[in-house]
Design a protein around this motif. Structure first.
Motif, PDB file in Angstrom:
ATOM      1  N   VAL A   1      41.383  40.735  58.419  1.00 55.92           N
ATOM      2  CA  VAL A   1      41.025  41.230  57.083  1.00 55.92           C
ATOM      3  C   VAL A   1      40.088  42.418  57.264  1.00 55.92           C
ATOM      4  O   VAL A   1      38.980  42.262  57.775  1.00 55.92           O
ATOM      5  CB  VAL A   1      40.321  40.142  56.233  1.00 55.92           C
ATOM      6  N   ASP A   2      40.532  43.604  56.871  1.00 50.97           N
ATOM      7  CA  ASP A   2      39.689  44.793  56.992  1.00 50.97           C
ATOM      8  C   ASP A   2      38.815  44.905  55.749  1.00 50.97           C
ATOM      9  O   ASP A   2      39.186  45.519  54.758  1.00 50.97           O
ATOM     10  CB  ASP A   2      40.542  46.046  57.160  1.00 50.97           C
ATOM     11  N   MET A   3      37.647  44.280  55.811  1.00 50.26           N
ATOM     12  CA  MET A   3      36.765  44.248  54.649  1.00 50.26           C
ATOM     13  C   MET A   3      36.014  45.556  54.446  1.00 50.26           C
ATOM     14  O   MET A   3      35.391  45.769  53.418  1.00 50.26           O
ATOM     15  CB  MET A   3      35.788  43.075  54.773  1.00 50.26           C
ATOM     16  N   ARG A   4      36.074  46.451  55.439  1.00 52.29           N
ATOM     17  CA  ARG A   4      35.354  47.711  55.312  1.00 52.29           C
ATOM     18  C   ARG A   4      35.974  48.639  54.272  1.00 52.29           C
ATOM     19  O   ARG A   4      35.363  49.617  53.857  1.00 52.29           O
ATOM     20  CB  ARG A   4      35.270  48.411  56.671  1.00 52.29           C
ATOM     21  N   LYS A   5      37.194  48.346  53.848  1.00 57.34           N
ATOM     22  CA  LYS A   5      37.857  49.170  52.838  1.00 57.34           C
ATOM     23  C   LYS A   5      37.435  48.798  51.419  1.00 57.34           C
ATOM     24  O   LYS A   5      37.805  49.471  50.464  1.00 57.34           O
ATOM     25  CB  LYS A   5      39.376  49.048  52.971  1.00 57.34           C
ATOM     26  N   ARG A   6      36.679  47.694  51.297  1.00 58.37           N
ATOM     27  CA  ARG A   6      36.296  47.201  49.970  1.00 58.37           C
ATOM     28  C   ARG A   6      34.987  47.844  49.501  1.00 58.37           C
ATOM     29  O   ARG A   6      34.184  48.313  50.287  1.00 58.37           O
ATOM     30  CB  ARG A   6      36.100  45.682  49.989  1.00 58.37           C
ATOM     31  N   LYS A   7      34.793  47.819  48.190  1.00 57.12           N
ATOM     32  CA  LYS A   7      33.497  48.139  47.605  1.00 57.12           C
ATOM     33  C   LYS A   7      32.753  46.822  47.408  1.00 57.12           C
ATOM     34  O   LYS A   7      33.342  45.815  47.026  1.00 57.12           O
ATOM     35  CB  LYS A   7      33.663  48.856  46.260  1.00 57.12           C
ATOM     36  N   PHE A   8      31.439  46.819  47.674  1.00 60.87           N
ATOM     37  CA  PHE A   8      30.632  45.618  47.544  1.00 60.87           C
ATOM     38  C   PHE A   8      29.555  45.833  46.487  1.00 60.87           C
ATOM     39  O   PHE A   8      28.799  46.806  46.570  1.00 60.87           O
ATOM     40  CB  PHE A   8      29.952  45.273  48.870  1.00 60.87           C
TER      41      PHE A   8
ATOM     42  N   GLU B   1      43.027  39.826  48.396  1.00 64.60           N
ATOM     43  CA  GLU B   1      43.635  41.053  48.909  1.00 64.60           C
ATOM     44  C   GLU B   1      43.596  42.163  47.847  1.00 64.60           C
ATOM     45  O   GLU B   1      43.955  41.947  46.694  1.00 64.60           O
ATOM     46  CB  GLU B   1      45.092  40.781  49.312  1.00 64.60           C
ATOM     47  N   GLY B   2      43.125  43.332  48.234  1.00 62.34           N
ATOM     48  CA  GLY B   2      43.049  44.455  47.309  1.00 62.34           C
ATOM     49  C   GLY B   2      41.880  44.409  46.353  1.00 62.34           C
ATOM     50  O   GLY B   2      41.737  45.294  45.503  1.00 62.34           O
ATOM     51  N   CYS B   3      41.025  43.402  46.476  1.00 60.44           N
ATOM     52  CA  CYS B   3      39.885  43.250  45.559  1.00 60.44           C
ATOM     53  C   CYS B   3      38.621  43.871  46.143  1.00 60.44           C
ATOM     54  O   CYS B   3      38.360  43.764  47.347  1.00 60.44           O
ATOM     55  CB  CYS B   3      39.597  41.770  45.293  1.00 60.44           C
ATOM     56  N   ASP B   4      37.813  44.502  45.292  1.00 62.19           N
ATOM     57  CA  ASP B   4      36.433  44.753  45.647  1.00 62.19           C
ATOM     58  C   ASP B   4      35.699  43.416  45.548  1.00 62.19           C
ATOM     59  O   ASP B   4      36.201  42.466  44.937  1.00 62.19           O
ATOM     60  CB  ASP B   4      35.818  45.796  44.712  1.00 62.19           C
ATOM     61  N   LEU B   5      34.517  43.327  46.153  1.00 66.11           N
ATOM     62  CA  LEU B   5      33.817  42.044  46.236  1.00 66.11           C
ATOM     63  C   LEU B   5      32.426  42.137  45.622  1.00 66.11           C
ATOM     64  O   LEU B   5      31.741  43.149  45.767  1.00 66.11           O
ATOM     65  CB  LEU B   5      33.701  41.599  47.695  1.00 66.11           C
ATOM     66  N   ALA B   6      32.020  41.076  44.949  1.00 63.89           N
ATOM     67  CA  ALA B   6      30.700  41.042  44.319  1.00 63.89           C
ATOM     68  C   ALA B   6      30.107  39.651  44.456  1.00 63.89           C
ATOM     69  O   ALA B   6      30.828  38.648  44.530  1.00 63.89           O
ATOM     70  CB  ALA B   6      30.793  41.429  42.845  1.00 63.89           C
ATOM     71  N   GLY B   7      28.781  39.608  44.487  1.00 65.20           N
ATOM     72  CA  GLY B   7      28.101  38.317  44.573  1.00 65.20           C
ATOM     73  C   GLY B   7      26.615  38.489  44.393  1.00 65.20           C
ATOM     74  O   GLY B   7      26.133  39.578  44.047  1.00 65.20           O
TER      75      GLY B   7
ATOM     76  N   ILE C   1      38.314  42.850  41.043  1.00 64.50           N
ATOM     77  CA  ILE C   1      37.053  42.540  41.718  1.00 64.50           C
ATOM     78  C   ILE C   1      36.912  41.032  41.794  1.00 64.50           C
ATOM     79  O   ILE C   1      37.200  40.317  40.830  1.00 64.50           O
ATOM     80  CB  ILE C   1      35.847  43.184  41.008  1.00 64.50           C
ATOM     81  N   ALA C   2      36.502  40.536  42.962  1.00 67.41           N
ATOM     82  CA  ALA C   2      36.345  39.103  43.180  1.00 67.41           C
ATOM     83  C   ALA C   2      34.860  38.787  43.338  1.00 67.41           C
ATOM     84  O   ALA C   2      34.233  39.188  44.319  1.00 67.41           O
ATOM     85  CB  ALA C   2      37.123  38.666  44.416  1.00 67.41           C
TER      86      ALA C   2
ATOM     87  N   LYS D   1      38.109  35.996  39.999  1.00 63.10           N
ATOM     88  CA  LYS D   1      38.809  37.280  40.171  1.00 63.10           C
ATOM     89  C   LYS D   1      39.097  37.895  38.805  1.00 63.10           C
ATOM     90  O   LYS D   1      39.707  37.261  37.946  1.00 63.10           O
ATOM     91  CB  LYS D   1      40.106  37.103  40.956  1.00 63.10           C
ATOM     92  N   ILE D   2      38.641  39.120  38.622  1.00 63.71           N
ATOM     93  CA  ILE D   2      38.833  39.834  37.360  1.00 63.71           C
ATOM     94  C   ILE D   2      39.758  41.013  37.613  1.00 63.71           C
ATOM     95  O   ILE D   2      39.510  41.842  38.499  1.00 63.71           O
ATOM     96  CB  ILE D   2      37.484  40.317  36.766  1.00 63.71           C
ATOM     97  N   SER D   3      40.809  41.111  36.834  1.00 63.72           N
ATOM     98  CA  SER D   3      41.766  42.206  36.956  1.00 63.72           C
ATOM     99  C   SER D   3      41.346  43.375  36.069  1.00 63.72           C
ATOM    100  O   SER D   3      40.578  43.196  35.113  1.00 63.72           O
ATOM    101  CB  SER D   3      43.164  41.734  36.552  1.00 63.72           C
ATOM    102  N   PRO D   4      41.838  44.573  36.370  1.00 60.30           N
ATOM    103  CA  PRO D   4      41.500  45.728  35.527  1.00 60.30           C
ATOM    104  C   PRO D   4      41.849  45.542  34.052  1.00 60.30           C
ATOM    105  O   PRO D   4      41.204  46.136  33.184  1.00 60.30           O
ATOM    106  CB  PRO D   4      42.308  46.863  36.155  1.00 60.30           C
ATOM    107  N   ASN D   5      42.847  44.700  33.758  1.00 63.21           N
ATOM    108  CA  ASN D   5      43.212  44.461  32.350  1.00 63.21           C
ATOM    109  C   ASN D   5      42.323  43.423  31.677  1.00 63.21           C
ATOM    110  O   ASN D   5      42.514  43.090  30.509  1.00 63.21           O
ATOM    111  CB  ASN D   5      44.683  44.050  32.243  1.00 63.21           C
ATOM    112  N   GLY D   6      41.333  42.892  32.434  1.00 64.59           N
ATOM    113  CA  GLY D   6      40.395  41.931  31.862  1.00 64.59           C
ATOM    114  C   GLY D   6      40.732  40.480  32.110  1.00 64.59           C
ATOM    115  O   GLY D   6      39.930  39.596  31.779  1.00 64.59           O
TER     116      GLY D   6
END
Length: 255
Positions: free
Chosen positions: A114-121, A86-92, A9-10, A33-38
């Protein structure tokens, strides 16, 4: 509380020339950017917006024309940013209504696919407003117990937003530590575009969310008012809104 992640998640924040998604440009973007492993990684980019930065905007974020005159333009650096998230969900913070629509506009202007519609926000401001009704500075003080130093700097605001979300998960047991859940919880409307000009109604039908046709199905408006499409395309609407509207028009044409 550590975020429970399926995807990286970015968290990101933009400093800009102003608040008009269609006309204004990014002058700074910070990404945590935070990876699933922390693992956590932070990058900050200054950007030449190619248009003057108004004095009132510089007074808020402290970035002037002189500060960015030798920095790359978004067209020059956009692919680097796209690859980084790339491959990140997005937060802000207020990202669903401003940062994400403006970032999508910049990618389109730079012809970067960039197909941003595939992301979670995940919009931390929406969670905050549903729970407490405050600003980011107050949210940081309330949840994290600290004063936000460097407020209105992209990196300081981005890091604070990430810390606030973790503290929100610690505070509210009813909040699930799951990005799918947080994305749905922090979404006010189900938008068809990023600016919220076109939204899905309860039946999943795209409807206009502004002006004289607010609440009306887009397909019906395009049939009954054929000139409305041209009016939108020729006026100051976000590029992504025009893109979605064109997709709907072409979909019906092909049918």
């Amino acid at each position: 509380m550590k975020l429970n992640l399926k995807n990286p998640i970015a968290f990101f924040d933009l400093e800009t020339t102003g608040l008009n998604v269609s006309k204004d440009r990014i002058v700074e973007i910070a990404i945590v950017k935070i990876s699933p492993n922390g693992n956590e990684e932070t990058k900050t980019y200054r950007i030449n917006p190619t248009i003057p930065i108004p004095k009132e905007s510089s007074a808020i974020h402290g970035i002037s024309d002189e500060d960015v005159k030798d920095e790359p333009t978004f067209k020059e650096i956009g692919k680097t940013i796209a690859k980084y998230i790339e491959g990140c969900d997005l937060a802000g913070y207020n990202s669903n209504r401003f940062d994400i629509p403006l970032l999508a506009e910049e990618f389109l202007r730079a012809d970067i696919d960039v197909d941003m519609r595939k992301r979670k926000f995940v919009d931390v401001q929406t969670i905050f407003h549903k729970m407490e009704q405050r600003t980011l500075i107050a949210a940081y003080k309330f949840y994290c117990g600290k004063d936000l130093e460097g407020a209105h700097g992209a990196e300081a605001d981005t890091v604070a937003t990430y810390e606030v979300l973790k503290s929100q998960l610690d505070k509210y047991e009813e909040l699930e530590n799951d990005i799918d859940y947080l994305s749905k919880f922090s979404t006010q409307n189900k938008n068809a575009d990023f600016a919220g000009m076109i939204v899905f109604d309860k039946k999943g039908v795209e409807t206009f969310n502004f002006g004289k046709n607010k609440g009306k199905a887009v397909e019906e408006v395009l049939k009954e008012q054929p000139g409305y499409y041209g009016w939108i395309m020729n006026n100051d609407f976000p590029l992504y809104t025009k893109k979605v509207l064109t997709e709907i028009k072409l979909r019906n044409f092909n049918m």
